[in-house]
Structure formats: structure tokens, C-alpha cells
Write a protein that holds these residues in place. Structure first.
Motif, PDB file in Angstrom:
ATOM      1  N   HIS A  77       0.830  -1.207   0.000  1.00 24.10           N
ATOM      2  CA  HIS A  77       0.000   0.000   0.000  1.00 24.10           C
ATOM      3  C   HIS A  77       0.868   1.261   0.000  1.00 24.10           C
ATOM      4  O   HIS A  77       0.612   2.214  -0.744  1.00 24.10           O
ATOM      5  N   LEU A  78       1.906   1.256   0.833  1.00 29.49           N
ATOM      6  CA  LEU A  78       2.786   2.424   0.921  1.00 29.49           C
ATOM      7  C   LEU A  78       3.565   2.623  -0.377  1.00 29.49           C
ATOM      8  O   LEU A  78       3.732   3.756  -0.848  1.00 29.49           O
ATOM      9  N   ALA A  79       4.038   1.515  -0.953  1.00 33.16           N
ATOM     10  CA  ALA A  79       4.789   1.609  -2.204  1.00 33.16           C
ATOM     11  C   ALA A  79       3.892   2.059  -3.355  1.00 33.16           C
ATOM     12  O   ALA A  79       4.317   2.817  -4.239  1.00 33.16           O
ATOM     13  N   PHE A  80       2.638   1.600  -3.346  1.00 29.82           N
ATOM     14  CA  PHE A  80       1.689   2.024  -4.389  1.00 29.82           C
ATOM     15  C   PHE A  80       1.422   3.521  -4.294  1.00 29.82           C
ATOM     16  O   PHE A  80       1.350   4.221  -5.315  1.00 29.82           O
ATOM     17  N   ARG A  81       1.291   4.012  -3.086  1.00 26.41           N
ATOM     18  CA  ARG A  81       1.077   5.447  -2.882  1.00 26.41           C
ATOM     19  C   ARG A  81       2.250   6.237  -3.474  1.00 26.41           C
ATOM     20  O   ARG A  81       2.059   7.248  -4.172  1.00 26.41           O
ATOM     21  N   LYS A  82       3.462   5.767  -3.204  1.00 25.42           N
ATOM     22  CA  LYS A  82       4.654   6.423  -3.735  1.00 25.42           C
ATOM     23  C   LYS A  82       4.675   6.330  -5.263  1.00 25.42           C
ATOM     24  O   LYS A  82       4.979   7.309  -5.961  1.00 25.42           O
ATOM     25  N   TRP A  83       4.331   5.160  -5.794  1.00 23.18           N
ATOM     26  CA  TRP A  83       4.297   4.927  -7.245  1.00 23.18           C
ATOM     27  C   TRP A  83       3.287   5.876  -7.902  1.00 23.18           C
ATOM     28  O   TRP A  83       3.574   6.490  -8.930  1.00 23.18           O
ATOM     29  N   ALA A  84       2.102   5.992  -7.300  1.00 22.33           N
ATOM     30  CA  ALA A  84       1.058   6.859  -7.849  1.00 22.33           C
ATOM     31  C   ALA A  84       1.480   8.325  -7.812  1.00 22.33           C
ATOM     32  O   ALA A  84       1.212   9.094  -8.745  1.00 22.33           O
ATOM     33  N   LYS A  85       2.157   8.697  -6.729  1.00 18.77           N
ATOM     34  CA  LYS A  85       2.605  10.087  -6.599  1.00 18.77           C
ATOM     35  C   LYS A  85       3.654  10.411  -7.676  1.00 18.77           C
ATOM     36  O   LYS A  85       3.643  11.492  -8.269  1.00 18.77           O
ATOM     37  N   GLU A  86       4.547   9.459  -7.936  1.00 19.81           N
ATOM     38  CA  GLU A  86       5.567   9.665  -8.966  1.00 19.81           C
ATOM     39  C   GLU A  86       4.944   9.718 -10.357  1.00 19.81           C
ATOM     40  O   GLU A  86       5.393  10.473 -11.229  1.00 19.81           O
ATOM     41  N   LYS A  87       3.895   8.944 -10.559  1.00 19.03           N
ATOM     42  CA  LYS A  87       3.258   8.908 -11.885  1.00 19.03           C
ATOM     43  C   LYS A  87       2.413  10.141 -12.135  1.00 19.03           C
ATOM     44  O   LYS A  87       2.464  10.735 -13.228  1.00 19.03           O
ATOM     45  N   TYR A  88       1.629  10.555 -11.138  1.00 18.15           N
ATOM     46  CA  TYR A  88       0.634  11.606 -11.361  1.00 18.15           C
ATOM     47  C   TYR A  88       1.026  12.975 -10.812  1.00 18.15           C
ATOM     48  O   TYR A  88       0.383  13.978 -11.160  1.00 18.15           O
ATOM     49  N   LYS A  89       2.007  13.011  -9.960  1.00 18.65           N
ATOM     50  CA  LYS A  89       2.537  14.273  -9.409  1.00 18.65           C
ATOM     51  C   LYS A  89       1.556  14.981  -8.474  1.00 18.65           C
ATOM     52  O   LYS A  89       1.932  15.392  -7.383  1.00 18.65           O
ATOM     53  N   THR A  90       0.307  15.140  -8.912  1.00 24.81           N
ATOM     54  CA  THR A  90      -0.679  15.840  -8.078  1.00 24.81           C
ATOM     55  C   THR A  90      -1.922  14.972  -7.909  1.00 24.81           C
ATOM     56  O   THR A  90      -2.234  14.120  -8.755  1.00 24.81           O
TER      57      THR A  90
END
Length: 679
Positions: free
Chosen positions: A165-178
Motif C-alpha cells: 500500500h505504501l509503495a503504491f502510494r509512492k508509485w502513484a505520486k511519482e506517476k501523477y505528481k498531483t
């Protein structure tokens, strides 16, 4: 750059587990492997506790001794990193390494593949054991290559631990920025799912109703794939830090993993585990079931990753766990047939699973070449025959490339999106099955082609025909690529539910088929699913042949002057409306069928596109597969009989059977499960 297995000749090998057997058996086992003509022995992938009995305490004696004994007899060892089965001491001390179900229940120690890729502890401990092994074995003359882990994403292909879950959050943040970009991509305005803080972002969790956000689900699959690749890359980087003389690969082909990206970024070539015996027992009520022959399609997909590849587990006996499916024994001749099935499709190294059937654990019914008692059996004799034949032809065929003028297109985004989307996803497997059967039973060799962001027209032009049956997700960039392929002379065949989604899985506000409307020369006027209690519509092909249809129907509206109607519907409320349209575009042709493909319709389009050149050279029954590998302008033709009955074949020009040296011409009887390799 294409990653492929390269060698001087085709070779054989076997999987062996020295930790399962008394040491006094090893030398005799290795000696008999050598006498069978084996070159490789694969070991170590489930032995973490042997290598590290306690955290930070390492022991290499058992495998040092086994590898030395094998090397002394001329066998080359492929060593597995043992991370597929974490030790009990590890999962007990660090429970965060365990995988967790979507509903939050941890999977416990006691089987295999119960870890997650994103636990910091598991990545740290994995890197340590791989480092220690790489440092210890990097100069060992008996070790020629490494297998990372074992069958990534086998057994389970979704991961919901806290670390994930934590890694997915980081992955999503890197992909979408906002969060605004994320909310837009996931369409969270629907059902008030909008996120206002990154802390609210998780992998999908159990919902009421149990139907998570589909756009989030698509990203979840991309994340799982990236996680597995990252974990494999961590191991590959460590191994290469200590050696440049030992190659790196991994094995298996499982869901939620972009194996093309994995190979390009991490591996030296791709390896597959081939178990065609599953096809003999899995229920298949479809028309003309392929059974064990279906693995020819699986091998075609493998070939799209590495044109010449390795088989790290080739079925050699009946399969079964104590808890699941039990298979019949391969009939006499099938073990040899399945070995040549792999070789015909591009395998230049085949290792059998396994040397001897395990006497303990879950796989005591997953049989190897030798039975528990170690006495001679017919499987050993069959492998001995294959080995002698491979020694005759291995140098001739090694490195030869598979020949195909048509490819069935695969795409990971559409595969992952289609798992959840029942309006388009199931149609792909139905149509792919119909096309592969039509091509197989009409003896037309076929490739799988992976369409991705790096695809280009030059590599696509290798094929006269591309079949991309139900690509719901088609970006403008992909549409432009397909248009250019057709413009330069290609023939493209599309099916219903094509082109109406963007890369997030959201639908365009465009007439179907979206950005492909210009190429196809049609738009979709109406559509419906098959109604279970109503008559099934039919297609009248070329105004004379009635063809049954299934599942889904699009009524096509002609938008281009040169669009030609090849088929119209009958027995439905859209009687007489176009259902199959052909349009010339530049130098090529695009076909659009507003339905799900059947074998009969695929056969008509095979005739229409004129790709069955091999009919001029052979007359073959349906039960015989034809595959061709080419090397230095020489064709090597594999004829594989999947029937237990003799089949009469007609070879229309004189050729040489390179297994016997005999000339083959005109009428020949091919025994049940027999193989011909012709030059």
C-alpha cells in the motif's frame, strides 16, 4: 535490442534438488545425467535455509559439493537465488514480509511465494543472501548462469501488504505528481471517490458492492508488474556487480507481469516452464479443443519476448500436488512430442522437470524422469531417444528463427483492463482461441506480437497480417502507428469493442472505434450483447456463406467511399446491416468485424488475406502442427502429430528427414505422437 539465448548447439538439462537426497546418490545421479547427454543441471531455488540457516550465518558446503561433483562430470550448473521460499526464521522474525489478501489477511509460512516484493526487510534480506551467493559463486567454474527467484507471480499475482500500500502510494505520486491528476485519471468524481490527501490512497480494498474503481484496478496491475521487475532488477544488479561471466534470467510466465519489460531491463534472455499435460485434463468445451497443443500458443508468446529461449521446466511425467489436479501419465511418445513442440517454437535449451520425483512435500505426485525407486522406466528411454536426436541436429538448428507471416497482437494494458471489464475482456480470449485454432488447423505458422509504446512500423512490417481482435484501449499514438502499418502495405484485422478507451481505461466521447475510425472507414451505429433466449444473429459472408456468430454485435455504418461490405447480419433486428467491412488504406487493407471471431470466420479471412503459402508444399491433417525455423536460407520444417493415431501426410517436394537422414516425398504415414524434422 532483442534478448535471446545463444549457444553453439541445442542442449538438454534437468532440474535437481541435492538437498532432497542423500549425498551418496549424487554422483550416480550426475553420472546418469551425463550418460543421457544432458549439459545443464538447475538447482538451488528453494534452498534459502541451506544457504543461510540463521540470519547472518552462511553455509555453502552442500551446494559447493554438489556443484563440484556435477562439474567434474562436465555438467554446467544453473543456480537459483532462493527467494521464492523465505525461511521460517525470517517470516517469524519479520512478519511484514508476508503477502496479505485484499481483505487484509496475511498468508503464513508453510508453502511458497508467500512474501511481498515491497517489504523493506524482505528486499534487504534478499539482497544480502543474493550478495553472499554471488560473491561465493562468481568464480566457480561449475556455475554458468543464474535464475532469479522462481516463477514470479506464480501461485498469487496480487499483493496487499502494508508495504505494498505504501509503495503504491509512492508509485502513484511519482506517476501523477498531483492529486488532481490522479483523481482525473481514476475518474474519482464518480460515486464520490475523490481523494483530498495522499494518505487516503491505497491499493484496491474490499468494497460494497465488491467492485473497486476500474481505473485504479488497471494502475494496480501496472504497479504489481513494476514491483516484481524492481525486485528482480535488484537481484540482477547484485549478480552482475560480481560477475560478467555468468548470465542472468528467470523462469515462468504469469499474470500481472510485463515479461517483455522484465527481460529488456533485467535479463539476458527469457526462460519458460512448459507443462502441456495440463491441456489434457482442463475442461475445454469449446469447438475443436487444442488441449496440449495450446502450449504452442504459450510458446509463441514466449518467442515474442526472446526469439530463441530456454525451457527451464519441461514436463516429463504426470503432474499433481497432494492438494490439487492430478494428471494422467504422458502417453508413450508425448514426452518426446512436447520436447519438439518447444524446440519447434524457438527453444534452444530444454531442461526437464525434474530428475526424480520428490518423496516429500506438496509435490510428491509431480513426477520427474525417474520414479521414487530410481529403476529404469519408459520416460528415461524416451528422453534418451530425444537426446540422441538432438545431438544429431542440435548444431544445424540452433539459432534458427521461427517463420510467420501473421501475428496475433498482445498488449498488457488491454489484458489487465480486460480482467475486470466483462464488456470487452472475455472476448479477447475467445477470439484469440478461434484465430489460433484456425491457423493451427490450417497449418499457418503464427507469431505473437507485443504492441507497446516502443513498437515501430519497421518491426511490424515483418508481418503481412496483424490480428488485434478487441483492443478496447487504443491511444492516438497507437492508432497512428496502426494506420502507418496499413498505409505501408500491412493487413490489419480488428474486432468489436475496439478503440473506445484511453490509457486510463476511461471511454472517449468519440464515435466507436475512436481514433481508428479513419482507418477502418466505419463507425458503430448500434451494438448489443447476445441475448440468451433469442435467436443468435448470423453473418452472411460475401452474400453466400452463412457463418454463426457469438457474444456481441456491432452494427457498422459506412463512412468512407471505398469501404467494402464483406458480411451482413441476418436473423436479428439489424437484418441486412453491415457487420464485416474491408477498406483499402494506402498500400494496405484494414478489416473490421463488429463481433467476436469464430474459427469459421477466421478461416475465411485467412483465405481473404492469402497468407497460407505452405499449402503448396504440404497436405496435412488437422492433428499435425506445422512449424518452420529458418537458418542461413535453409528451412527446417517441424511436423508434430498430436494424435495417438497414425496420420497420412503429403510432402509435395522432396525433403530430408534430418533425424534419420532419409528422403521424404509424397505420401508418408506419421505415427501417433511422432515428429518429423525436414530440411
Amino acid at each position: 535490442m532483442t534478448k535471446k539465448w545463444t549457444a553453439e548447439k541445442i542442449t538438454l538439462g534437468v532440474c535437481y534438488y541435492p538437498e532432497h537426497w542423500p549425498e551418496e546418490l549424487w554422483e550416480d545421479d550426475f553420472q546418469r545425467m551425463k550418460e543421457l547427454g544432458f549439459t545443464y543441471v538447475r538447482m538451488g531455488e528453494f534452498a534459502w535455509t541451506i544457504f543461510e540457516p540463521e540470519e547472518g550465518i552462511y553455509s555453502f558446503d552442500l551446494f559447493d559439493w554438489a556443484i563440484e561433483k556435477a562439474h567434474n562430470l562436465g555438467l554446467k550448473t544453473v543456480l537459483g537465488t532462493p527467494t521464492a521460499t523465505p525461511p521460517a526464521w525470517l517470516t517469524h522474525k519479520y512478519p511484514d514480509v508476508l503477502n496479505v489478501s485484499q481483505s487484509g489477511i496475511p498468508y503464513q509460512h508453510g508453502a511458497r511465494r508467500h512474501y511481498n516484493y515491497n517489504s523493506e526487510n524482505y528486499r534487504r534480506l534478499s539482497s544480502v543472501i543474493v550478495t553472499e551467493m554471488a560473491k561465493h559463486y562468481n568464480t566457480n567454474p561449475g556455475v554458468v548462469g543464474w535464475q532469479i527467484d522462481n516463477e514470479l507471480n506464480c501461485e498469487i499475482d496480487v499483493f496487499y501488504s502494508e508495504a505494498d500500500h505504501l509503495a503504491f502510494r509512492k508509485w502513484a505520486k511519482e506517476k501523477y505528481k498531483t492529486l488532481d491528476h490522479l483523481n482525473k485519471a481514476w475518474g474519482t468524481v464518480f460515486w464520490n471517490q475523490t481523494y483530498t490527501s495522499w494518505d487516503q490512497v491505497y491499493l484496491t480494498r474490499t468494497t460494497v458492492p465488491n467492485s473497486p474503481n476500474p481505473h485504479q484496478m488497471l494502475d494496480e496491475k501496472r504497479f504489481i508488474s513494476d514491483s516484481a521487475i524492481s525486485y528482480a532488477k535488484m537481484q540482477g544488479d547484485i549478480i552482475r556487480k560480481y560477475t560478467n561471466n555468468q548470465w542472468v534470467t528467470t523462469n515462468g510466465m504469469f499474470k500481472h507481469l510485463d515479461n517483455h519489460k522484465l527481460t529488456n531491463e533485467v535479463l539476458d534472455f527469457y526462460a519458460y516452464d512448459s507443462y502441456p499435460n495440463f491441456g489434457r485434463v482442463l475442461e475445454d468445451k469449446s469447438e475443436k479443443p487444442l488441449r496440449d497443443r495450446k502450449w504452442s500458443w504459450n510458446l509463441s508468446v514466449v518467442r515474442s519476448i526472446s526469439p530463441n529461449f530456454a525451457i527451464f521446466e519441461q514436463q516429463s511425467g504426470p503432474g499433481g500436488w497432494v492438494t490439487r489436479l492430478e494428471q494422467p501419465s504422458p502417453n508413450p511418445g508425448q514426452l518426446r512430442l512436447w520436447t519438439y513442440q518447444s524446440i519447434a517454437h524457438g527453444a534452444d535449451l530444454v531442461m526437464y522437470f525434474r530428475w526424480r520425483t520428490a518423496t516429500k512435500g506438496t509435490e510428491i505426485y509431480w513426477h520427474g524422469i525417474n520414479d521414487y525407486h530410481n529403476l529404469p522406466n519408459r520416460r528415461i528411454k524416451e528422453v534418451e531417444q530425444v537426446s540422441k536426436e538432438i545431438q544429431l541436429i542440435g548444431e544445424k538448428i540452433v539459432g534458427a528463427s521461427y517463420q510467420a507471416e501473421i501475428a496475433i497482437v498482445n498488449n498488457y494494458d488491454n489484458e489487465w483492463d480486460g480482467e475486470f471489464d466483462k464488456w470487452s475482456g472475455p472476448f479477447t480470449s475467445i477470439s484469440k482461441d478461434a484465430w489460433f485454432k484456425a491457423l493451427q488447423y490450417n497449418h499457418v505458422p503464427v507469431d505473437a506480437y507485443n504492441l507497446n509504446r516502443n513498437s515501430n512500423v519497421e518491426e511490424m512490417k515483418k508481418y503481412k497480417v496483424l490480428v488485434y481482435s478487441h483492443a478496447a484501449i487504443v491511444s492516438e499514438q497507437t492508432a497512428d502507428l496502426l494506420k502507418e502499418y496499413v498505409n505501408q502495405g500491412g493487413q490489419l484485422i480488428l474486432g468489436c469493442r475496439t478503440g473506445y478507451k484511453d490509457e486510463t481505461g476511461q471511454t472517449y466521447m468519440k464515435a466507436f472505434p475512436g481514433y481508428l475510425a479513419e482507418l477502418t472507414g466505419i463507425t458503430v451505429e448500434d451494438f448489443t450483447r447476445e441475448a440468451p433466449f433469442e435467436a443468435t444473429p448470423k453473418i452472411i459472408y460475401q452474400e453466400k456463406t452463412e457463418i454463426k456468430t457469438t457474444n456481441f454485435y456491432e452494427v457498422l455504418k459506412i463512412e468512407a467511399d471505398n469501404a467494402e461490405v464483406l458480411g451482413k447480419y441476418s436473423d436479428c433486428y439489424f437484418e441486412g446491416k453491415p457487420g464485416l467491412v474491408k477498406r483499402k488504406y494506402g498500400e494496405g487493407t484494414c478489416y473490421y468485424f463488429g463481433g467476436v471471431f469464430t474459427i469459421e470466420l477466421a478461416e475465411k479471412l485467412i483465405e481473404e488475406t492469402q497468407i497460407n503459402d505452405y499449402k503448396n508444399n504440404f497436405d496435412l491433417p488437422e492433428s499435425v502442427e506445422l512449424s518452420i525455423r529458418k537458418k542461413e536460407e535453409k528451412d527446417f520444417v517441424f511436423l508434430l502429430n498430436y494424435s495417438n493415431q497414425p496420420q497420412e501426410i503429403d510432402v509435395k517436394q522432396e525433403m530430408t528427414d534430418i533425424l534419420t537422414g532419409e528422403k521424404v516425398y509424397q505420401k508418408v504415414s506419421l505415427k501417433g505422437y511422432d515428429v518429423l524434422v525436414l530440411e
